[in-house]
Design a protein around this motif. Structure first.
Motif, mmCIF file in Angstrom:
data_model
loop_
_atom_site.group_PDB
_atom_site.id
_atom_site.type_symbol
_atom_site.label_atom_id
_atom_site.label_comp_id
_atom_site.label_asym_id
_atom_site.label_seq_id
_atom_site.Cartn_x
_atom_site.Cartn_y
_atom_site.Cartn_z
ATOM 1 N N ALA A 75 0.151 -11.782 -3.007
ATOM 2 C CA ALA A 75 0.456 -11.128 -1.628
ATOM 3 C C ALA A 75 1.450 -10.133 -1.720
ATOM 4 C CB ALA A 75 1.233 -12.397 -0.989
ATOM 5 N N GLN A 76 2.441 -10.147 -2.766
ATOM 6 C CA GLN A 76 3.104 -9.051 -2.958
ATOM 7 C C GLN A 76 2.584 -7.740 -3.621
ATOM 8 O OE1 GLN A 76 6.380 -10.293 -5.504
ATOM 9 N NE2 GLN A 76 7.010 -11.813 -4.271
ATOM 10 N N MET A 77 1.355 -8.059 -4.473
ATOM 11 C CA MET A 77 0.664 -7.034 -4.933
ATOM 12 C C MET A 77 -0.080 -6.254 -3.525
ATOM 13 S SD MET A 77 -1.273 -8.731 -8.136
ATOM 14 C CE MET A 77 -0.244 -9.473 -9.517
ATOM 15 N N CYS A 78 -0.721 -7.411 -2.665
ATOM 16 C CA CYS A 78 -1.373 -6.638 -1.629
ATOM 17 C C CYS A 78 -0.631 -5.748 -0.888
ATOM 18 C CB CYS A 78 -2.108 -7.973 -0.959
ATOM 19 S SG CYS A 78 -3.473 -8.597 -1.571
ATOM 20 N N GLU A 79 0.696 -6.411 -0.398
ATOM 21 C CA GLU A 79 1.571 -5.654 0.438
ATOM 22 C C GLU A 79 2.024 -4.438 -0.015
ATOM 23 O OE1 GLU A 79 2.879 -6.650 3.493
ATOM 24 O OE2 GLU A 79 1.705 -8.427 3.488
ATOM 25 N N THR A 138 -10.067 -6.042 4.156
ATOM 26 C CA THR A 138 -11.142 -5.645 5.365
ATOM 27 C C THR A 138 -10.328 -4.838 6.295
ATOM 28 O OG1 THR A 138 -10.849 -7.722 6.298
ATOM 29 C CG2 THR A 138 -12.618 -7.565 4.792
ATOM 30 N N LEU A 139 -11.072 -4.019 6.963
ATOM 31 C CA LEU A 139 -10.258 -3.145 7.871
ATOM 32 C C LEU A 139 -9.979 -4.320 9.168
ATOM 33 C CD1 LEU A 139 -12.270 -0.004 8.034
ATOM 34 C CD2 LEU A 139 -10.165 -0.242 7.186
ATOM 35 N N LYS A 140 -9.018 -4.114 9.935
ATOM 36 C CA LYS A 140 -8.704 -4.811 10.934
ATOM 37 C C LYS A 140 -9.662 -4.538 12.178
ATOM 38 C CE LYS A 140 -3.669 -5.311 10.022
ATOM 39 N NZ LYS A 140 -2.344 -5.282 10.498
ATOM 40 N N ASN A 141 -9.545 -5.438 13.077
ATOM 41 C CA ASN A 141 -10.455 -5.128 14.341
ATOM 42 C C ASN A 141 -9.962 -4.090 15.076
ATOM 43 O OD1 ASN A 141 -12.284 -7.396 13.640
ATOM 44 N ND2 ASN A 141 -11.106 -8.531 14.668
ATOM 45 N N ASN A 150 -3.531 -1.674 2.763
ATOM 46 C CA ASN A 150 -2.726 -0.865 3.744
ATOM 47 C C ASN A 150 -2.661 -1.690 5.057
ATOM 48 O OD1 ASN A 150 -1.897 0.711 5.704
ATOM 49 N ND2 ASN A 150 -3.196 2.610 5.358
ATOM 50 N N THR A 151 -1.593 -2.322 4.914
ATOM 51 C CA THR A 151 -1.610 -3.362 5.976
ATOM 52 C C THR A 151 -1.254 -3.050 7.405
ATOM 53 O OG1 THR A 151 0.919 -3.728 5.266
ATOM 54 C CG2 THR A 151 -0.619 -5.387 4.498
#
Length: 80
Positions: A59-63, A8-11, A68-69
């Motif tokens: 988590a590595q896949m996400c990062e 999700t998009l950050k606030n 897009n962190t």
């Protein structure tokens, strides 16, 4: 093992797609919707059997790829 990743998009990050959906819902007569934020869901099937190792790999896949962190948050749920 099956996992689900929510991105999700950050606030504070503008969400034009969410705003468009919110406007469309209002046009369709769905009143009382204050805000809509859009996101992505990834269902991932892993051969991993250890839950902690699976979460670390996910988590590595996400990062590295799935999120897009800079502008997105992610959460990981092990389904089974």
């Amino acid at each position: 093992m099956h996992a689900r990743i929510f991105v999700t998009l950050k606030n504070g990050v503008l969400d034009p797609q969410g705003q468009a959906i919110e406007g469309s819902l209002s046009s369709l007569g769905f009143e009382g919707v204050d805000a809509v934020r859009q996101g992505k869901i990834f269902d991932v099937k892993l051969e991993e059997t250890d839950h902690e190792a699976a979460k670390e790999k996910l988590a590595q896949m996400c990062e590295k790829l799935l999120a897009n962190t800079v502008i997105e948050n992610y959460s990981i749920e092990i389904v089974d």
